[in-house]
Design a protein around this motif. Structure first.
Motif, short mmCIF file in Angstrom:
data_model
loop_
_atom_site.label_atom_id
_atom_site.label_comp_id
_atom_site.label_asym_id
_atom_site.label_seq_id
_atom_site.Cartn_x
_atom_site.Cartn_y
_atom_site.Cartn_z
N THR A 205 0.89 -1.37 -0.29
CA THR A 205 -0.59 0.22 0.07
C THR A 205 0.82 1.04 -0.29
OG1 THR A 205 -1.67 -0.96 1.41
CG2 THR A 205 -1.96 1.24 1.51
N GLY A 206 0.76 2.28 -0.47
CA GLY A 206 1.55 3.59 -0.43
C GLY A 206 0.20 4.54 -0.95
N PHE A 207 0.56 5.78 -1.09
CA PHE A 207 -0.78 7.01 -0.57
C PHE A 207 -0.38 7.85 -1.53
CE2 PHE A 207 -0.26 5.02 3.56
CZ PHE A 207 -1.60 5.39 4.15
N TRP A 208 -1.25 8.44 -2.48
CA TRP A 208 -1.29 9.00 -3.82
C TRP A 208 -2.45 9.84 -3.27
CZ3 TRP A 208 1.30 11.03 -6.97
CH2 TRP A 208 0.72 11.51 -7.92
N ASN A 209 -2.48 11.34 -3.28
CA ASN A 209 -3.32 12.30 -2.98
C ASN A 209 -4.31 11.77 -1.60
OD1 ASN A 209 -2.73 13.77 -5.73
ND2 ASN A 209 -4.29 12.56 -6.29
N GLY A 210 -2.84 11.84 -0.87
CA GLY A 210 -3.83 11.71 0.63
C GLY A 210 -4.79 10.37 0.46
N THR A 211 -4.52 9.36 0.46
CA THR A 211 -5.47 8.27 0.47
C THR A 211 -4.29 6.83 -0.64
OG1 THR A 211 -7.94 9.40 -1.24
CG2 THR A 211 -7.40 7.18 -1.11
N PRO A 212 -5.17 6.00 1.01
CA PRO A 212 -4.06 4.46 0.17
C PRO A 212 -4.74 4.15 -0.75
CG PRO A 212 -6.08 4.45 2.26
CD PRO A 212 -5.51 5.82 2.39
N ILE A 213 -3.83 3.30 -1.32
CA ILE A 213 -3.99 2.58 -2.99
C ILE A 213 -2.74 1.53 -2.95
CG2 ILE A 213 -1.43 4.30 -3.93
CD1 ILE A 213 -3.75 4.53 -6.26
N LYS A 214 -2.71 0.48 -3.55
CA LYS A 214 -2.31 -0.98 -3.61
C LYS A 214 -1.94 -0.85 -4.24
CE LYS A 214 -5.21 -4.48 -0.90
NZ LYS A 214 -4.12 -4.46 -0.04
N SER A 215 0.04 -1.05 -4.62
CA SER A 215 0.67 -1.27 -5.87
C SER A 215 0.24 -2.66 -6.62
CB SER A 215 1.93 -1.19 -5.24
OG SER A 215 2.67 -0.17 -4.62
N ARG A 216 -0.85 -2.85 -7.57
CA ARG A 216 -1.42 -3.42 -7.90
C ARG A 216 -2.08 -3.15 -9.39
NH1 ARG A 216 -6.07 -6.46 -4.54
NH2 ARG A 216 -6.43 -4.59 -4.87
N LEU A 217 -1.75 -3.69 -11.13
CA LEU A 217 -1.35 -3.40 -11.61
C LEU A 217 -3.16 -2.58 -11.93
CD1 LEU A 217 -0.49 -3.27 -15.01
CD2 LEU A 217 -2.04 -5.22 -14.46
N TYR A 218 -4.20 -2.57 -11.84
CA TYR A 218 -5.95 -2.52 -12.40
C TYR A 218 -5.42 -1.34 -11.20
CZ TYR A 218 -10.80 -1.04 -11.48
OH TYR A 218 -11.83 -0.43 -11.77
N GLU A 219 -5.27 -0.82 -10.20
CA GLU A 219 -4.84 0.05 -9.47
C GLU A 219 -4.13 0.95 -10.15
OE1 GLU A 219 -6.59 -2.31 -6.40
OE2 GLU A 219 -5.27 -2.37 -8.17
N LEU A 220 -3.35 0.48 -10.86
CA LEU A 220 -2.10 1.64 -11.37
C LEU A 220 -2.90 2.30 -12.78
CD1 LEU A 220 0.77 2.65 -11.98
CD2 LEU A 220 1.49 0.94 -12.67
N THR A 221 -3.11 1.10 -13.70
CA THR A 221 -3.94 1.12 -14.57
C THR A 221 -4.87 2.79 -14.39
OG1 THR A 221 -3.52 -0.19 -15.82
CG2 THR A 221 -5.07 0.88 -16.31
N LEU A 222 -6.24 2.33 -13.39
CA LEU A 222 -7.04 4.02 -13.30
C LEU A 222 -6.51 4.58 -12.90
CD1 LEU A 222 -9.67 4.18 -12.84
CD2 LEU A 222 -9.14 3.22 -10.10
N GLU A 223 -5.72 4.83 -12.10
CA GLU A 223 -4.71 6.50 -11.72
C GLU A 223 -3.89 6.85 -12.71
OE1 GLU A 223 -5.43 8.19 -8.85
OE2 GLU A 223 -6.92 5.77 -8.32
N LEU A 224 -3.21 6.11 -13.87
CA LEU A 224 -3.12 6.86 -15.22
C LEU A 224 -3.86 7.08 -15.96
CD1 LEU A 224 -0.05 4.07 -15.64
CD2 LEU A 224 -0.07 6.19 -15.03
N LYS A 225 -5.21 6.50 -16.45
CA LYS A 225 -6.09 7.27 -16.75
C LYS A 225 -6.60 8.20 -16.48
CE LYS A 225 -10.98 5.93 -18.13
NZ LYS A 225 -12.01 5.33 -18.09
N LYS A 226 -6.55 8.65 -15.06
CA LYS A 226 -7.17 9.86 -14.64
C LYS A 226 -6.70 10.63 -14.89
CE LYS A 226 -10.13 7.41 -10.31
NZ LYS A 226 -9.81 7.54 -8.49
N LEU A 227 -4.72 10.57 -14.34
CA LEU A 227 -3.53 11.90 -14.60
C LEU A 227 -3.97 12.08 -16.55
CD1 LEU A 227 -1.28 10.49 -12.41
CD2 LEU A 227 -1.82 12.88 -12.05
N ALA A 228 -4.46 10.65 -17.10
CA ALA A 228 -4.29 11.21 -18.94
C ALA A 228 -4.76 11.97 -18.94
CB ALA A 228 -3.91 9.54 -19.78
N ARG A 229 -6.34 11.66 -18.06
CA ARG A 229 -7.85 12.47 -18.98
C ARG A 229 -7.79 14.10 -18.24
NH1 ARG A 229 -12.79 8.63 -19.08
NH2 ARG A 229 -11.17 9.02 -21.27
#
Length: 451
Positions: A205-229
């Motif tokens: 588990t890491g933290f991104w924008n103050g929220t805990p987030i797992k170092s896993r492909l789905y979570e990574l892809t979802l956050e990268l999609k948000k950043l790209a948008r």
């Protein structure tokens, strides 16, 4: 000013290693020379995966020694040894100053410091927050892990790069955000096995924008999609193995056509073969029939999905029936982009011990037969885009118009969109910008279009 020359060979993962070394050099005040004559020392980042890559790397080292004389070698070839145990690079080029293996930034810097002392304190000069990039300004590679846990018999990557080592998700996302903020419009996610991201660190588990987030492909892809948008940009996934959990990624791609940004409906999947017996000899995960079913289900969810892959023809022991199975697979799978290599023995690979090695001419003939079918499938699928509107990313501009890529085209390995001059004189193409175009024609692996 201390000047360092740099030659970068091999895959995108090696390119990222080169960028990291160049960033560190720039932070320490070194200048990057554009040619051998201006450099006081040269670093050659090598590839050692297949024999042709070894030959290219050894030739590049020889050229650097001939043109400059002071050469440091790093990369995968630096980790290879001959049958007598001697380092491969040193056995061919004993005059190089130092040799390291891959992802050995500190060792490379230490060697440079020894032969060309750093010019000043690194705190004096600043470098861009994204570091030094060897790609055009509008796209960049994002490496999410090192190494690989597979033991494929044709591959020596784990021997050279070690087992899987995933980066923490917050570290990856911070780099991605910095790249987007610097103007990058396409982020290409790379690793040896993107689908395995986070397995080795138990999805820490890491933290991104103050929220805990797992170092896993789905979570990574979802956050990268948000950043790209948020930044009107693209994210493209490479080296994705067709594991069951990849099914969860496909729905994230379905709204790309609506918005024109975010996660591209594109997967680069290194399948290598389809027949279960060949895959067993290769020690590859997944199987042809399961992969066909998975592809079909993915396309039901995301009809716009583009799949590229690579295959090996003429693997040791491959029978004509097993090869015919592969030809049938490629016709049924209807992959968009395909590459095929005639099997080439790699020194140190377990496949060398397998029985049934095929003659060179048979391997080449099978590769040609495979590509004839694969290219016909690819060209037929490409022709369906004629008459449609596409949002493309302009790579370069020329007197004839420009060269761009669509969501279906990764840089350097896929096709292009060749742009005619815009209909309106006031409309100008600019490198690194998106533009909507009408597809006029298909030429081989490329499209012809106009804004």
């Amino acid at each position: 000013m201390s000047k360092v020359g740099f030659v970068s060979l091999g895959c995108p993962k090696a390119l990222v290693d080169s960028e990291l070394i160049l960033t560190r050099l720039s932070a320490e005040g070194y200048e990057i020379a554009k040619n051998y004559s201006d450099a006081q020392i040269v670093v050659v980042n090598t590839c050692g995966f297949i024999d042709s890559a070894v030959e290219e790397s050894l030739n590049a080292i020889g050229e650097a020694l001939s043109e400059n004389g002071k050469v440091i070698v790093t990369g995968c070839l630096g980790a290879k040894t001959e049958s007598d145990g001697q380092n491969t690079v040193l056995s061919h080029h004993p005059k190089v100053l130092a040799v390291t293996g891959p992802h050995a930034t500190n060792e490379v810097l230490d060697a440079i410091h020894h032969h060309l002392p750093r010019p000043h304190d690194p705190f004096i000069d600043l470098v861009p927050s994204i570091g030094i990039k060897l790609t055009p300004k509008h796209y960049a590679y994002l490496k999410i892990s090192e190494g690989c846990n597979h033991s494929c018999t044709f591959c020596i990557i784990p021997d050279m790069r070690g087992g899987l080592v995933s980066r923490n998700i917050d570290d990856v996302l911070q780099e991605a955000q910095a790249l987007f903020e610097s103007g990058v419009k396409e982020l290409l996610v790379v690793s040896q096995d993107t689908s395995a991201y986070g397995v080795d660190i138990q999805y820490r588990t890491g933290f991104w924008n103050g929220t805990p987030i797992k170092s896993r492909l789905y979570e990574l892809t979802l956050e990268l999609k948000k950043l790209a948008r948020q930044n009107d940009a693209w994210v493209r996934l490479h080296y994705v193995y067709p594991y069951p959990h990849v099914d969860d990624i496909i729905p994230l791609m379905t709204d790309f056509v609506e918005f024109g940004n975010g996660l591209l409906p594109y997967l680069d999947i290194p399948m290598q073969h389809s027949h279960p017996e060949v895959l067993k000899r290769m020690k590859r995960p997944a199987g042809g029939e399961k992969t066909l079913a998975r592809i079909a289900s993915w396309r039901e969810i995301c009809p716009d999905l583009v799949i590229r892959s690579t295959f090996i023809a003429g693997f040791p022991g491959e029978t004509e029936d097993e090869f015919s199975h592969l030809l049938g697979f490629i016709q049924e799978a209807k992959l968009d982009r395909v590459g095929c290599f005639a099997y080439s023995p790699v020194k140190g690979a377990k496949a060398n011990e397998l029985e049934g090695a095929l003659p060179d001419d048979i391997r080449e003939i099978r590769r040609a037969r495979f590509m004839e079918i694969a290219e016909a499938v690819s060209i037929k699928k490409l022709s369906t885009r004629v008459g449609k509107r596409l949002r493309v990313l302009v790579d370069s501009v020329n007197s004839q118009g420009g060269v761009a890529r669509s969501f279906a085209d990764a840089p350097e390995i896929d096709g292009l969109v060749l742009l005619h001059p815009a209909e309106k004189a006031s409309k100008r193409y600019r490198s690194g910008e998106f533009v909507r175009v009408s597809v006029l024609d298909a030429q081989g692996h490329d499209l012809v279009a106009q804004a």
